[in-house]
Design a protein around this motif. Structure first.
Motif, PDB file in Angstrom:
ATOM      1  N   LEU A 146     -36.008 -23.846 -26.580  1.00 29.29           N
ATOM      2  CA  LEU A 146     -36.165 -24.813 -25.494  1.00 29.29           C
ATOM      3  C   LEU A 146     -37.348 -25.739 -25.712  1.00 29.29           C
ATOM      4  O   LEU A 146     -37.391 -26.837 -25.168  1.00 29.29           O
ATOM      5  N   GLY A 147     -38.336 -25.306 -26.465  1.00 28.06           N
ATOM      6  CA  GLY A 147     -39.570 -26.061 -26.628  1.00 28.06           C
ATOM      7  C   GLY A 147     -40.638 -25.511 -25.706  1.00 28.06           C
ATOM      8  O   GLY A 147     -40.337 -24.854 -24.713  1.00 28.06           O
ATOM      9  N   ALA A 148     -41.940 -25.794 -26.032  1.00 26.94           N
ATOM     10  CA  ALA A 148     -43.042 -25.256 -25.249  1.00 26.94           C
ATOM     11  C   ALA A 148     -43.179 -25.991 -23.921  1.00 26.94           C
ATOM     12  O   ALA A 148     -42.543 -27.013 -23.709  1.00 26.94           O
ATOM     13  N   GLY A 149     -43.990 -25.435 -23.033  1.00 26.65           N
ATOM     14  CA  GLY A 149     -44.203 -26.064 -21.727  1.00 26.65           C
ATOM     15  C   GLY A 149     -43.993 -25.057 -20.620  1.00 26.65           C
ATOM     16  O   GLY A 149     -43.286 -24.076 -20.800  1.00 26.65           O
ATOM     17  N   LEU A 150     -44.660 -25.291 -19.472  1.00 31.10           N
ATOM     18  CA  LEU A 150     -44.653 -24.302 -18.396  1.00 31.10           C
ATOM     19  C   LEU A 150     -43.245 -23.978 -17.927  1.00 31.10           C
ATOM     20  O   LEU A 150     -42.835 -22.820 -17.888  1.00 31.10           O
ATOM     21  N   HIS A 151     -42.462 -25.010 -17.575  1.00 29.84           N
ATOM     22  CA  HIS A 151     -41.164 -24.746 -16.981  1.00 29.84           C
ATOM     23  C   HIS A 151     -40.216 -24.075 -17.962  1.00 29.84           C
ATOM     24  O   HIS A 151     -39.480 -23.167 -17.617  1.00 29.84           O
ATOM     25  N   ARG A 152     -40.277 -24.521 -19.206  1.00 30.50           N
ATOM     26  CA  ARG A 152     -39.413 -23.904 -20.212  1.00 30.50           C
ATOM     27  C   ARG A 152     -39.811 -22.446 -20.427  1.00 30.50           C
ATOM     28  O   ARG A 152     -38.971 -21.561 -20.538  1.00 30.50           O
ATOM     29  N   ALA A 153     -41.126 -22.227 -20.464  1.00 30.78           N
ATOM     30  CA  ALA A 153     -41.588 -20.845 -20.641  1.00 30.78           C
ATOM     31  C   ALA A 153     -41.104 -19.971 -19.486  1.00 30.78           C
ATOM     32  O   ALA A 153     -40.712 -18.818 -19.671  1.00 30.78           O
ATOM     33  N   MET A 154     -41.094 -20.570 -18.277  1.00 30.63           N
ATOM     34  CA  MET A 154     -40.689 -19.772 -17.117  1.00 30.63           C
ATOM     35  C   MET A 154     -39.184 -19.506 -17.111  1.00 30.63           C
ATOM     36  O   MET A 154     -38.732 -18.452 -16.687  1.00 30.63           O
ATOM     37  N   ILE A 155     -38.417 -20.467 -17.613  1.00 30.25           N
ATOM     38  CA  ILE A 155     -36.976 -20.214 -17.749  1.00 30.25           C
ATOM     39  C   ILE A 155     -36.763 -19.061 -18.733  1.00 30.25           C
ATOM     40  O   ILE A 155     -35.985 -18.139 -18.488  1.00 30.25           O
ATOM     41  N   ALA A 156     -37.526 -19.102 -19.815  1.00 32.28           N
ATOM     42  CA  ALA A 156     -37.422 -18.027 -20.804  1.00 32.28           C
ATOM     43  C   ALA A 156     -37.758 -16.678 -20.175  1.00 32.28           C
ATOM     44  O   ALA A 156     -37.021 -15.695 -20.318  1.00 32.28           O
ATOM     45  N   LEU A 157     -38.873 -16.650 -19.419  1.00 32.00           N
ATOM     46  CA  LEU A 157     -39.264 -15.386 -18.783  1.00 32.00           C
ATOM     47  C   LEU A 157     -38.232 -14.950 -17.744  1.00 32.00           C
ATOM     48  O   LEU A 157     -37.922 -13.764 -17.613  1.00 32.00           O
ATOM     49  N   GLY A 158     -37.689 -15.930 -17.016  1.00 27.00           N
ATOM     50  CA  GLY A 158     -36.680 -15.626 -16.001  1.00 27.00           C
ATOM     51  C   GLY A 158     -35.476 -14.944 -16.622  1.00 27.00           C
ATOM     52  O   GLY A 158     -34.988 -13.918 -16.119  1.00 27.00           O
ATOM     53  N   ILE A 159     -35.012 -15.506 -17.723  1.00 26.57           N
ATOM     54  CA  ILE A 159     -33.856 -14.903 -18.407  1.00 26.57           C
ATOM     55  C   ILE A 159     -34.203 -13.492 -18.866  1.00 26.57           C
ATOM     56  O   ILE A 159     -33.449 -12.539 -18.676  1.00 26.57           O
ATOM     57  N   LEU A 160     -35.403 -13.376 -19.415  1.00 26.43           N
ATOM     58  CA  LEU A 160     -35.833 -12.079 -19.914  1.00 26.43           C
ATOM     59  C   LEU A 160     -35.892 -11.039 -18.787  1.00 26.43           C
ATOM     60  O   LEU A 160     -35.349  -9.942 -18.902  1.00 26.43           O
ATOM     61  N   PHE A 161     -36.543 -11.406 -17.666  1.00 28.50           N
ATOM     62  CA  PHE A 161     -36.712 -10.438 -16.576  1.00 28.50           C
ATOM     63  C   PHE A 161     -35.417 -10.191 -15.802  1.00 28.50           C
ATOM     64  O   PHE A 161     -35.316  -9.225 -15.069  1.00 28.50           O
ATOM     65  N   SER A 162     -34.439 -11.100 -15.957  1.00 29.38           N
ATOM     66  CA  SER A 162     -33.179 -10.893 -15.235  1.00 29.38           C
ATOM     67  C   SER A 162     -32.507  -9.594 -15.675  1.00 29.38           C
ATOM     68  O   SER A 162     -31.759  -8.995 -14.909  1.00 29.38           O
ATOM     69  N   THR A 163     -32.795  -9.141 -16.883  1.00 31.84           N
ATOM     70  CA  THR A 163     -32.148  -7.903 -17.344  1.00 31.84           C
ATOM     71  C   THR A 163     -32.550  -6.718 -16.475  1.00 31.84           C
ATOM     72  O   THR A 163     -31.726  -5.861 -16.170  1.00 31.84           O
ATOM     73  N   SER A 164     -33.813  -6.691 -16.029  1.00 31.84           N
ATOM     74  CA  SER A 164     -34.217  -5.533 -15.216  1.00 31.84           C
ATOM     75  C   SER A 164     -33.572  -5.613 -13.827  1.00 31.84           C
ATOM     76  O   SER A 164     -33.202  -4.593 -13.254  1.00 31.84           O
ATOM     77  N   PHE A 165     -33.418  -6.846 -13.294  1.00 35.22           N
ATOM     78  CA  PHE A 165     -32.722  -6.979 -12.008  1.00 35.22           C
ATOM     79  C   PHE A 165     -31.256  -6.620 -12.149  1.00 35.22           C
ATOM     80  O   PHE A 165     -30.660  -6.018 -11.271  1.00 35.22           O
ATOM     81  N   LEU A 166     -30.692  -7.025 -13.279  1.00 28.92           N
ATOM     82  CA  LEU A 166     -29.285  -6.727 -13.526  1.00 28.92           C
ATOM     83  C   LEU A 166     -29.064  -5.217 -13.561  1.00 28.92           C
ATOM     84  O   LEU A 166     -28.163  -4.684 -12.909  1.00 28.92           O
ATOM     85  N   ARG A 167     -29.931  -4.546 -14.275  1.00 29.32           N
ATOM     86  CA  ARG A 167     -29.752  -3.087 -14.374  1.00 29.32           C
ATOM     87  C   ARG A 167     -29.998  -2.396 -13.034  1.00 29.32           C
ATOM     88  O   ARG A 167     -29.322  -1.456 -12.669  1.00 29.32           O
ATOM     89  N   LEU A 168     -30.987  -2.917 -12.298  1.00 28.52           N
ATOM     90  CA  LEU A 168     -31.277  -2.343 -10.982  1.00 28.52           C
ATOM     91  C   LEU A 168     -30.074  -2.496 -10.054  1.00 28.52           C
ATOM     92  O   LEU A 168     -29.605  -1.518  -9.459  1.00 28.52           O
ATOM     93  N   ALA A 169     -29.551  -3.734  -9.973  1.00 27.51           N
ATOM     94  CA  ALA A 169     -28.432  -3.989  -9.065  1.00 27.51           C
ATOM     95  C   ALA A 169     -27.224  -3.148  -9.470  1.00 27.51           C
ATOM     96  O   ALA A 169     -26.554  -2.541  -8.639  1.00 27.51           O
TER      97      ALA A 169
END
Lengths: 343, 641
Positions: B146-169
């Protein structure tokens, strides 16, 4: 007898496919092996049997929670067993249920109002105020009051929870309510409160019940007819009083005799009369013949090879036992005397 | 990548009554800190004393001073101003990434959990692949795309952390899907979507809130980490991560630079996690089943020590004698509530005493109290428990272990759970024999097979090698009985041993108890809710109601002429008692919960014979035959002997 049955189950079979370790294949388990039952409008059929008899599978098949593998379930004019998808709303609203465990059958995160009005939300276009008014009416029907509407299930005792479940089942004024062991999780002193409540509402609304239980005596109080199941087969069926007072099938007899009497002296006499047999080790499932042959004190050679058909019984109903085959009336008596238990 | 639940939650969970204790003060501070952060994030432009980007190379790398409270950095920018503006970045970062994670993870998790099958299989394999790689690596790969930058980094983190929500749900749905209320919803005709959203989703809320707070904390750390290595917020913009980066580079010149962003990160993450636990607890309160009473003795005043003299007749061959037993459980809102009061009973050698009552009567707790098996927090406060002349309450933990199994043993309700599924049934019996009787392996095994044979199990050699799940309920209960009897105890406590069994099997087990008692002569305390079972197996019966004994008598007189209204009510309510159509006889109302007991006769609220005198404490009268009812004599029965 002239009116058509409300629910007619013919030769129903329910089979579960077992799951192996990796989710594929596995053995099949035949829970119901050809059951035939019928309930008329406003009638109560008690379905009795021990664990593993298939009684709950019949309930689930009627409710559309499991698929019938063969046979037919007719509700009025509709064939339920052939419905590939979910029941259409018109049918769904006619068949409701109350389950055994009042602690898990109510959603812990919903209020009583939400639980009781959920059927109305799904099936009617009532607005919030109308639904709430209806909820108050429903709670009154089960001897609860408006003040309970906003509470959560955990604030109620088991008996009160079962009342809430009944209120919800009554919401759509169904023609049939399946009661799956509705009081067996309750204390003795509250069991009868629920039985009385069910009985009163039936008289008031003309609802038919399919009441599933393991206790013949309990079912006898409220049922018009009783069917007894053993290992997936209906072994006896008939008017409630006849089945309870003059059981025709040896299994029904055994079921009644096994319940201890409230009179200690009478129980002592019965106990000494009964020879304490060692635990039966014979396989419960038999390949052919009568399902009860391995535990039956009257077993005959015929029982091992042929499946007994349903014979008509004096006083009404049928029993699937060769003891009642008319041509072998004499054999019955001798077989009874001999009590030939072949192991 | 998930942070383990912090141990502060323990302190918060065990709050007593409402007065600001330590935990609540901490909670208040955490909340206050987060409110302050939110305020700073919104009003950063007004609050910060300087422009966070204004450079002043003349004042670079200064320590704290009156002009610059937290000093300046390498370019002479005001650290306090940058810290305040960093709040805004932190808030945006946490909100963005967490929102993406929740919106992505929860619906997918709900869907695959409910549907199962192929969708579940495919998605879970992908999730497992993602989780198996270190999180920060995944984030870096996504940022590389995606390229560097706050929002892109946060999208990356969001995708990454979604796995724990997915498993929880998914995990919650898998568990909830089997609940009866979901079946009820299907019977009502609710669609799958409706069941998922309206019925199942609300039950995910408590773990979801905890996961959200954990994720916010983790995102803050990850953002700082990514910004630190230059992949997140780009200089010259101020974020706690970039500030740490600068601090690291100029450590030698101004060590203080790392302190403000470091402390800010630590405090924020801590506060968020702490608040999550508090929130979870307050929401969970509406859902959790009330195990312990909500209020401490409100109507019920705990009585003084040993209020009643024990009138119980002494017998020569007594095995067990319990006097004035009182058991207390902790109340939810602090304090203790009595669940058993003033209970006295005795059992002689070869005798079976039935302890009968409904749920909440304290009958099971009595059995557990005798063997010292009460749960944590539940304790015996008064009375004595004499077993073969020794007071079990005086014994040390170690001595008590010697008593259990040797002198006293217990059989539980559900044999399939009271036996350990991981071991063969034979090994579970022989283990007891080897431990308690110091038999050799061979001796113990032979004795085990004998015992299994004795309890009426055919082919004992073979069955000894079976695992509990390979046995039927009746067979498993026989094994449990064999294990209890392995050391020939003088007292056997049987807690509803036939309740989980079918009636035809129940009859066999009752016969077995009788045979074994005739042979071994042990005293049996038979706990049951079923009066008919008690009529069959017991010599004497004690009826319990709301934590106290209301009637005790030999079995024949008790059934022939019950003296307590509760006993007679129970008897007439039994399904076999009457042969008629409804209305069936009932006892009105419900069994009161501990803490809600009436001060006088505890049955008085439900009793048809109540008079004014019933509001005072009612003593248990009689010796051989005891009853706790002041009107017992009036009901056409002779006075208690």
């Amino acid at each position: 007898m002239t009116d058509n049955p409300l629910l007619e189950i013919t030769d129903l079979q329910v089979t579960y496919s077992g799951r192996s370790l990796f989710g594929f294949g596995g053995k099949q388990f035949h829970a119901v092996k050809g059951a035939t039952l019928s309930i008329r409008a406003g009638e109560t059929l008690g379905l009795v049997g021990e664990s593993g008899s298939g009684k709950s599978s019949i309930a689930n098949a009627v409710l559309g929670l499991v698929k019938a593998s063969s046979g037919s379930i007719r509700f009025g004019d509709v064939e339920l067993a052939s419905l590939k998808t979910r029941y259409p709303p018109a049918i769904r609203s006619q068949i409701q249920a109350v389950f055994q465990d009042p602690y898990s059958s109510l959603n812990p995160s919903m209020t009583v109002e939400a639980i009781v009005t959920e059927p109305l939300r799904v099936h009617t276009s009532m607005d919030r105020a109308e639904r709430r008014a209806r909820a108050v009416e429903l709670l009154k029907l089960v001897s609860l009051s408006e003040e309970h509407l906003d509470r959560h299930p955990h604030q109620f005792s088991g008996g009160q929870r079962q009342r809430i479940a009944i209120a919800s089942a009554l919401a759509l004024q169904p023609k049939l309510i399946v009661l799956d062991e509705p009081v067996s999780a309750l204390d003795v002193s509250t069991q009868n409160q629920i039985i009385n409540l069910l009985y009163e509402r039936r008289a008031e609304f003309g609802i038919a019940y399919l009441m599933i239980a393991h206790d013949l005596a309990l079912v006898h109080h409220i049922s018009d007819r009783i069917a007894v199941m053993y290992l997936g087969h209906v072994v006896e069926e008939g008017p409630s009083d006849r089945v309870y007072h003059a059981p025709a099938h040896p299994y029904t007899r055994a079921l009644l005799d096994a319940v201890p009497l409230l009179d200690p002296q009478a129980q002592r006499q019965r106990r000494t009369a009964r020879k304490s047999a060692p635990a039966s080790d014979a396989p419960r499932l038999s390949v052919s013949g009568c399902p009860y042959q391995n535990r039956c004190p009257h077993v005959m050679s015929r029982c091992r090879s042929e499946m007994p058909p349903a014979y008509a019984i004096d006083g009404g109903g049928t029993a699937s036992c060769f003891l009642h085959a008319t041509e072998t009336c004499d054999t019955v008596r001798t077989a009874k005397d001999k009590e030939s238990v072949v192991s | 990548m998930t942070i383990k639940s912090d141990n502060l939650s323990g302190a918060v969970r065990h709050r007593a009554r409402w007065r600001p204790n330590g935990a609540q003060i901490i909670t208040g501070m955490a909340t206050g800190f987060l409110v302050l952060l939110a305020f700073l994030a919104v009003f950063a432009d007004w609050v910060s004393p300087y422009d966070p980007l204004r450079q002043n190379l003349m004042e670079a790398l200064q320590g704290p001073s009156a002009a610059h409270w937290l000093g300046t950095d390498d370019l002479g920018r005001d650290v306090l101003s940058r810290l305040i503006h960093g709040c805004r970045i932190a808030a945006i970062a946490a909100a963005e990434a967490t929102t993406i994670a929740v919106l992505l993870g929860v619906p997918i998790g709900l869907f695959i959990g409910y549907r199962g099958g192929m969708w579940d299989w495919v998605v879970m394999r992908i999730v497992e692949a993602v989780v198996s790689i270190p999180g920060i690596m995944v984030a870096i790969v996504i940022i590389a795309i995606l390229g560097a930058g706050l929002h892109r980094a946060m999208i990356a983190l969001g995708i990454l952390f979604s796995t724990s929500f997915l498993r929880l749900a998914r995990g919650v749905v898998l568990a909830e899907r089997e609940e009866v209320y979901v079946r009820s919803a299907r019977v009502v005709g609710a669609s799958d979507n409706r069941i998922l959203i309206r019925h199942i989703f609300p039950n995910i809320a408590p773990p979801l809130i905890v996961q959200v707070t954990l994720t916010v904390g983790a995102v803050l750390l990850a953002e700082a980490g990514l910004s630190f290595i230059g992949l997140g917020v780009q200089p010259p913009q101020a974020s706690w991560g970039t500030m740490l980066n600068t601090a690291a580079a100029f450590m030698d010149f101004n060590w203080f630079l790392s302190v403000p962003p470091g402390v800010a990160i630590i405090l924020t993450v801590l506060s968020v996690n702490l608040l999550g636990d508090v929130l979870r607890d307050s929401i969970g309160r509406g859902i959790a089943v009330a195990v312990t009473p909500d209020k401490p003795a409100q109507r019920f005043a705990p009585e003084p020590v040993a209020a009643e003299p024990v009138s119980l007749a002494r017998r020569a061959d007594e095995i067990l004698r319990v006097e004035n037993l009182q058991v207390m459980v902790p109340a939810r809102s602090g304090g203790e509530v009595p669940v058993i009061t003033d209970l006295s009973l005795s059992i002689a050698r070869g005798e079976t005493l039935g302890l009968v009552g409904e749920s909440g009567s304290g009958k099971t707790l009595t059995g557990l109290a005798i063997l010292g098996l009460l749960a944590t927090g539940v304790r015996t406060t008064h009375g004595s428990i004499m077993l073969n002349g020794r007071d079990l309450r005086e014994l040390t933990r170690h001595q008590m272990e010697q008593v259990r199994g040797n002198e006293a043993a217990m059989v539980f309700q559900d044999p399939t759970t009271s036996l350990n599924p991981a071991f063969t049934v034979g090994s579970q019996i022989s283990e007891v024999l080897r431990m308690k009787q110091s038999l050799t392996r061979k001796q113990a095994w032979n004795r085990t097979v004998e015992l299994i044979d004795r309890v009426g199990i055919p082919r004992p050699e073979e069955r000894a090698r079976a695992y509990p799940h390979e046995l039927s309920g009746g067979m498993a209960q026989r094994v449990a009985i064999a294990r209890a009897l392995s050391c020939n105890p003088s007292l056997l406590i049987a807690d509803e041993p036939t309740t989980a069994l079918d009636v035809t099997v129940q009859q066999e087990i009752l016969d077995l108890f009788r045979d074994l008692q005739a042979e071994f002569g042990m005293a049996i305390l038979f706990v049951t809710h079923d009066l008919a079972v008690a009529a069959d197996i017991c010599d004497r019966i004690a009826v319990m109601y709301a934590g106290e004994m209301v009637e005790m008598a030999d079995v024949d007189p008790l059934f022939a002429e019950p003296r307590h209204p509760y006993t007679s009510g129970l008897l007439s309510a039994m399904p076999h008692a009457s042969d008629r159509m409804p209305p069936l006889p009932t006892i009105r109302g419900n069994v009161p919960r501990p803490g809600d007991w009436p001060v006088g006769c505890r049955f008085s609220d439900r009793c048809d014979y109540k008079i004014a005198a019933c509001d005072a404490r009612i003593p248990l009268v009689g010796t051989e035959r005891q009853v706790r009812c002041i009107r017992a004599c009036e009901f056409g029965m002779e006075a208690a002997s």
